[in-house]
Scaffold this active site. Structure first.
Site, PDB file in Angstrom:
ATOM      1  CG  ASP A   1       0.867  14.889  14.705  1.00 45.36           C
ATOM      2  OD1 ASP A   1       1.279  13.914  15.578  1.00 45.36           O
ATOM      3  OD2 ASP A   1       1.093  14.921  13.462  1.00 45.36           O
TER       4      ASP A   1
ATOM      5  CG  HIS B   1       1.463   1.674   4.578  1.00 44.78           C
ATOM      6  ND1 HIS B   1       0.370   1.928   3.915  1.00 44.78           N
ATOM      7  CD2 HIS B   1       1.696   2.946   5.112  1.00 44.78           C
ATOM      8  CE1 HIS B   1      -0.248   3.180   4.179  1.00 44.78           C
ATOM      9  NE2 HIS B   1       0.638   3.738   4.734  1.00 44.78           N
TER      10      HIS B   1
ATOM     11  CG  PHE C   1      10.189  13.753   7.884  1.00 49.18           C
ATOM     12  CD1 PHE C   1       9.914  14.957   8.196  1.00 49.18           C
ATOM     13  CD2 PHE C   1       9.942  13.096   6.778  1.00 49.18           C
ATOM     14  CE1 PHE C   1       9.233  15.711   7.185  1.00 49.18           C
ATOM     15  CE2 PHE C   1       9.340  13.870   5.786  1.00 49.18           C
ATOM     16  CZ  PHE C   1       8.979  15.028   6.006  1.00 49.18           C
TER      17      PHE C   1
ATOM     18  CB  SER D   1      -1.098  -0.001   1.226  1.00 49.43           C
ATOM     19  OG  SER D   1      -0.035  -0.354   2.407  1.00 49.43           O
TER      20      SER D   1
ATOM     21  CD  GLU E   1       0.786   7.892   5.266  1.00 50.76           C
ATOM     22  OE1 GLU E   1       0.722   6.929   5.856  1.00 50.76           O
ATOM     23  OE2 GLU E   1       1.701   8.732   5.697  1.00 50.76           O
TER      24      GLU E   1
END
Length: 286
Positions: free
Chosen positions: A106, A264, A214, A12, A14
């Site tokens: 968040d 993913h 990140f 998958s 994102e």
């Protein structure tokens, strides 16, 4: 590279909602490119405090319509009322959406920790189940290297179990670069009686500065040998991308050989890095 994946192994991808028409056009092109790998689904993120609510909704529908691939919206509870969440769930049901990624979300700057009627992801999962029964396949988040706000792994695993007990069907992990952390995490989940599939989250390496930022924010560890090699490349983007593709491909191979139920990919709205890894793994295109 060894062919360690079959077309029956779920993958998958994102995406995040774009802010401009040009960005939306590029996202459409990238989604169509990745659709050729026959992913089980795409997912679309949801901004802090619901800040991208409308754009998430638009991106989910446009991506699903353009690619004919099931597309799952991320849904968070921070900052939203039960009524707002119910309206989204009802709308997604009418549009044929059958999968949701349920997250706490968040906290935007200036928003109190108690904002919203539902405070935690397990409460959101429970609410989705109460409102929609089994209509949605619910994904939740998991953290092999421990959630950055969790005091320890035990508490983090307890939080994960609460989400599963509330009705989650499967989980997607935060990205990581150490396969052992994933396999150890699986051992610990079993000791807690958690038996849902846990899909590794995969982050392609294309930009060291962004990756380091990140990773520092989300608690993902970049192994020292990877950091040092990326630092040595400096501004040599070609070498960074080549090295990154090799490292992440090897990580995926190790995960799949160890029994990971799928992959993913966090695309950052870029198709090429994911395509390179998928090609290395021998994933065929339609």
């Amino acid at each position: 590279m060894a062919n360690t994946i079959t077309n029956n192994t779920p993958i998958s991808f994102e995406f995040f909602p774009t802010k401009t028409e040009d960005g939306a056009r590029k996202l459409e092109q990238n989604a169509l490119s990745l659709a050729k790998y026959q992913p089980e689904f795409f997912s679309v993120t949801y901004g802090a405090g619901g800040s991208t609510r409308d754009r998430t909704l638009e991106t989910v529908l446009s991506t699903q319509n353009q690619t004919r691939i099931a597309t799952a919206p991320h849904l968070s509870c921070v900052g939203d009322s039960r009524e707002q969440i119910k309206e989204l769930l009802d709308f997604y049901r009418t549009q044929g959406v059958k999968r949701i990624v349920a997250l706490r979300g968040d906290l935007p700057s200036g928003m109190g920790r108690d904002s919203g009627e539902l405070r935690y992801a397990n409460e959101l999962v429970e609410f989705i189940r109460a409102e929609t029964n089994d209509h949605f396949h619910i994904e939740v988040a998991a953290y092999p290297e421990v959630h950055p706000q969790a005091p320890n792994m035990e508490k983090d695993l307890e939080n994960f179990k609460r989400k599963v007990d509330a009705g989650a069907d499967s989980a997607i992990t935060q990205y990581f670069f150490n396969a052992d952390s994933y396999f150890y995490f699986l051992e610990r989940t079993r000791s807690f009686g958690i038996d849902v599939p846990v899909i590794p989250g995969i982050m392609p390496i294309t930009n060291y500065t962004r990756l380091a930022r990140f990773s520092d924010a989300c608690g993902a560890e970049i192994p020292r040998w990877i950091r040092k090699q990326l630092e040595a490349y400096g501004d040599d983007i070609t070498s960074i991308k080549k090295f990154g593709e090799e490292v992440v491909t090897q990580l995926c191979e190790k995960l799949l050989e160890g029994g990971a139920p799928g992959l993913h990919f966090y695309t950052l709205n870029q198709a090429a890095p994911c395509q390179g890894i998928c090609d290395n793994l021998g994933i065929s295109v339609s």
